[in-house]
Scaffold this motif. Structure first.
Motif, PDB file in Angstrom:
ATOM      1  N   UNK A 109      -8.550  -3.672  -0.374  1.00  0.00           N
ATOM      2  CA  UNK A 109      -7.320  -3.258   0.295  1.00  0.00           C
ATOM      3  C   UNK A 109      -6.717  -2.058  -0.412  1.00  0.00           C
ATOM      4  N   UNK A 110      -6.089  -1.200   0.369  1.00  0.00           N
ATOM      5  CA  UNK A 110      -5.331  -0.109  -0.205  1.00  0.00           C
ATOM      6  C   UNK A 110      -6.048   1.219  -0.313  1.00  0.00           C
ATOM      7  N   UNK A 111      -7.324   1.305  -0.002  1.00  0.00           N
ATOM      8  CA  UNK A 111      -7.974   2.608  -0.101  1.00  0.00           C
ATOM      9  C   UNK A 111      -7.526   3.488   1.051  1.00  0.00           C
ATOM     10  N   UNK A 112      -7.558   4.769   0.825  1.00  0.00           N
ATOM     11  CA  UNK A 112      -7.101   5.706   1.854  1.00  0.00           C
ATOM     12  C   UNK A 112      -7.942   5.593   3.123  1.00  0.00           C
ATOM     13  N   UNK A 113      -9.246   5.421   2.967  1.00  0.00           N
ATOM     14  CA  UNK A 113     -10.112   5.310   4.136  1.00  0.00           C
ATOM     15  C   UNK A 113      -9.780   4.064   4.940  1.00  0.00           C
ATOM     16  N   UNK A 114      -9.538   2.943   4.261  1.00  0.00           N
ATOM     17  CA  UNK A 114      -9.147   1.724   4.952  1.00  0.00           C
ATOM     18  C   UNK A 114      -7.835   1.933   5.703  1.00  0.00           C
ATOM     19  N   UNK A 115      -6.904   2.619   5.076  1.00  0.00           N
ATOM     20  CA  UNK A 115      -5.612   2.861   5.704  1.00  0.00           C
ATOM     21  C   UNK A 115      -5.774   3.735   6.944  1.00  0.00           C
ATOM     22  N   UNK A 116      -6.577   4.787   6.850  1.00  0.00           N
ATOM     23  CA  UNK A 116      -6.785   5.650   8.009  1.00  0.00           C
ATOM     24  C   UNK A 116      -7.427   4.864   9.150  1.00  0.00           C
ATOM     25  N   UNK A 117      -8.398   4.051   8.833  1.00  0.00           N
ATOM     26  CA  UNK A 117      -9.047   3.239   9.876  1.00  0.00           C
ATOM     27  C   UNK A 117      -8.063   2.245  10.481  1.00  0.00           C
ATOM     28  N   UNK A 118      -7.246   1.642   9.651  1.00  0.00           N
ATOM     29  CA  UNK A 118      -6.248   0.691  10.154  1.00  0.00           C
ATOM     30  C   UNK A 118      -5.221   1.397  11.032  1.00  0.00           C
ATOM     31  N   UNK A 119      -4.820   2.600  10.663  1.00  0.00           N
ATOM     32  CA  UNK A 119      -3.880   3.369  11.491  1.00  0.00           C
ATOM     33  C   UNK A 119      -4.446   3.603  12.889  1.00  0.00           C
ATOM     34  N   UNK A 120      -5.750   3.850  12.960  1.00  0.00           N
ATOM     35  CA  UNK A 120      -6.392   4.116  14.247  1.00  0.00           C
ATOM     36  C   UNK A 120      -6.311   2.915  15.186  1.00  0.00           C
ATOM     37  N   UNK A 121      -6.207   1.717  14.634  1.00  0.00           N
ATOM     38  CA  UNK A 121      -6.196   0.515  15.467  1.00  0.00           C
ATOM     39  C   UNK A 121      -4.818   0.175  16.020  1.00  0.00           C
ATOM     40  N   UNK A 122      -3.789   0.832  15.509  1.00  0.00           N
ATOM     41  CA  UNK A 122      -2.431   0.519  15.955  1.00  0.00           C
ATOM     42  C   UNK A 122      -2.196   0.988  17.386  1.00  0.00           C
ATOM     43  N   UNK A 123      -1.335   0.284  18.112  1.00  0.00           N
ATOM     44  CA  UNK A 123      -0.935   0.778  19.434  1.00  0.00           C
ATOM     45  C   UNK A 123      -0.287   2.155  19.275  1.00  0.00           C
ATOM     46  N   UNK A 124      -0.467   3.040  20.237  1.00  0.00           N
ATOM     47  CA  UNK A 124       0.005   4.416  20.081  1.00  0.00           C
ATOM     48  C   UNK A 124       1.471   4.575  19.705  1.00  0.00           C
ATOM     49  N   UNK A 125       2.367   3.861  20.341  1.00  0.00           N
ATOM     50  CA  UNK A 125       3.791   4.039  20.028  1.00  0.00           C
ATOM     51  C   UNK A 125       4.126   3.514  18.632  1.00  0.00           C
ATOM     52  N   UNK A 126       3.551   2.375  18.273  1.00  0.00           N
ATOM     53  CA  UNK A 126       3.779   1.830  16.937  1.00  0.00           C
ATOM     54  C   UNK A 126       3.208   2.773  15.884  1.00  0.00           C
ATOM     55  N   UNK A 127       2.025   3.326  16.146  1.00  0.00           N
ATOM     56  CA  UNK A 127       1.410   4.282  15.220  1.00  0.00           C
ATOM     57  C   UNK A 127       2.294   5.522  15.087  1.00  0.00           C
ATOM     58  N   UNK A 128       2.801   6.022  16.217  1.00  0.00           N
ATOM     59  CA  UNK A 128       3.651   7.220  16.183  1.00  0.00           C
ATOM     60  C   UNK A 128       4.891   6.971  15.336  1.00  0.00           C
ATOM     61  N   UNK A 129       5.539   5.829  15.537  1.00  0.00           N
ATOM     62  CA  UNK A 129       6.747   5.520  14.761  1.00  0.00           C
ATOM     63  C   UNK A 129       6.404   5.407  13.280  1.00  0.00           C
ATOM     64  N   UNK A 130       5.322   4.722  12.954  1.00  0.00           N
ATOM     65  CA  UNK A 130       4.937   4.550  11.554  1.00  0.00           C
ATOM     66  C   UNK A 130       4.625   5.897  10.896  1.00  0.00           C
ATOM     67  N   UNK A 131       3.839   6.723  11.554  1.00  0.00           N
ATOM     68  CA  UNK A 131       3.485   8.029  10.984  1.00  0.00           C
ATOM     69  C   UNK A 131       4.730   8.889  10.809  1.00  0.00           C
ATOM     70  N   UNK A 132       5.562   8.945  11.844  1.00  0.00           N
ATOM     71  CA  UNK A 132       6.751   9.792  11.755  1.00  0.00           C
ATOM     72  C   UNK A 132       7.730   9.289  10.700  1.00  0.00           C
ATOM     73  N   UNK A 133       7.901   7.975  10.606  1.00  0.00           N
ATOM     74  CA  UNK A 133       8.874   7.419   9.660  1.00  0.00           C
ATOM     75  C   UNK A 133       8.315   7.370   8.237  1.00  0.00           C
ATOM     76  N   UNK A 134       7.200   6.690   8.048  1.00  0.00           N
ATOM     77  CA  UNK A 134       6.703   6.429   6.698  1.00  0.00           C
ATOM     78  C   UNK A 134       5.942   7.605   6.087  1.00  0.00           C
ATOM     79  N   UNK A 135       5.288   8.404   6.904  1.00  0.00           N
ATOM     80  CA  UNK A 135       4.503   9.504   6.357  1.00  0.00           C
ATOM     81  C   UNK A 135       5.269  10.821   6.417  1.00  0.00           C
ATOM     82  N   UNK A 136       5.903  11.085   7.543  1.00  0.00           N
ATOM     83  CA  UNK A 136       6.594  12.358   7.722  1.00  0.00           C
ATOM     84  C   UNK A 136       8.067  12.319   7.314  1.00  0.00           C
ATOM     85  N   UNK A 137       8.630  11.139   7.128  1.00  0.00           N
ATOM     86  CA  UNK A 137       9.996  11.019   6.641  1.00  0.00           C
ATOM     87  C   UNK A 137      11.088  11.197   7.687  1.00  0.00           C
ATOM     88  N   UNK A 138      10.749  11.020   8.956  1.00  0.00           N
ATOM     89  CA  UNK A 138      11.762  11.145  10.006  1.00  0.00           C
ATOM     90  C   UNK A 138      12.692   9.943   9.949  1.00  0.00           C
TER      91      UNK A 138
END
Length: 191
Positions: free
Chosen positions: A127-156
Motif C-alpha cells: 500500500x502507498x506506492x505512487x503506482x498503486x495510487x495512480x491505478x486506484x485513482x483510475x477506478x474512482x467514479x469520474x465526479x468523485x475522482x475530479x473532487x479528490x484531484x482538485x481538492x487533495x492534489x491541486x488544493x482547491x
C-alpha cells in the motif's frame, strides 16, 4: 579550487515576467512565443488533466489541446490579473470537467460499478506506492475522482469545486469522503 557560489532559488517573479512578455509577443502574432508558452506549461497541466480523466491519456490530451486552443483565442483578452499558469490551469480543468459533465448520463452505470468496486477485496500489494495510487485513482467514479484531484492534489477549496462541477458544497464534501474511502479500500488500508 571549486567555486562554491550558491545560486539563489528560482523565483516565480522572473517566470511571471517572462510569461507576460511571451503573452504580449503571442498576441502580436509571434507563434514561436505561443509555442514556448505551450512547452512551458503543458507538462504540469497534462499531469492534472490525466488524473482528472482517470488515467485516460487520449481524453487528457484532448482536454489539453482544447485548453490551449481556447487560450489561443482568448489570449488577447488576458488581463494579467493572475499568472498565466493559473489562467491556463483553469482553462484545462474546465476542459476536462466539460468531458466529465458529458458523462453525467452514465451516472447509473457508474453507481453500479462503484458498488462492485466496494465489494472487491483489497489488493494484495504494498500500500502507498505512487503506482498503486495512480491505478486506484483510475477506478474512482469520474465526479468523485475530479473532487479528490482538485481538492487533495491541486488544493482547491470546496466552494471552487462546487462552482466548477455545478454541485452543492455539501456534495463536493460527500464526493471527497467517498473517494477517499474507495481509495483506502483499493489500497488495502483500514477505513
Amino acid at each position: 579550487m571549486l567555486d562554491t557560489t550558491m545560486l539563489p532559488p528560482p523565483t516565480t517573479e522572473g517566470h511571471n515576467a517572462d510569461d507576460d512578455a511571451l503573452v504580449r509577443a503571442a498576441v502580436a502574432g509571434d507563434t514561436g512565443a505561443y509555442e514556448r508558452i505551450y512547452r512551458r506549461h503543458s507538462p504540469r497541466l497534462y499531469a492534472v488533466l490525466w488524473r482528472l480523466c482517470g488515467g485516460n491519456a487520449a481524453r487528457a490530451e484532448d482536454a489539453l489541446q482544447d485548453a490551449f486552443l481556447q487560450a489561443w483565442r482568448a489570449l488577447p483578452g488576458f488581463r494579467f490579473e493572475s499568472s498565466l499558469g493559473t489562467w491556463l490551469h483553469r482553462l484545462g480543468v474546465n476542459a476536462a470537467l466539460m468531458e466529465l459533465r458529458g458523462q453525467a448520463g452514465r451516472e447509473a452505470d457508474i453507481e453500479e460499478g462503484v458498488e462492485l468496486l466496494e465489494q472487491l477485496p483489497g489488493p494484495q500489494r504494498c500500500a502507498g506506492t505512487a503506482l498503486d495510487l495512480e491505478r486506484a485513482l483510475e477506478t474512482l467514479p469520474p465526479r468523485a475522482r475530479a473532487v479528490l484531484v482538485l481538492h487533495d492534489i491541486e488544493g482547491w477549496k470546496h466552494h471552487e469545486i462546487a462552482d466548477q462541477l455545478q454541485m452543492a458544497v455539501g456534495s463536493s464534501k460527500a464526493h471527497l469522503h467517498r473517494a477517499r474511502g474507495l481509495l483506502r479500500a483499493q489500497l488495502g488500508e483500514p477505513a
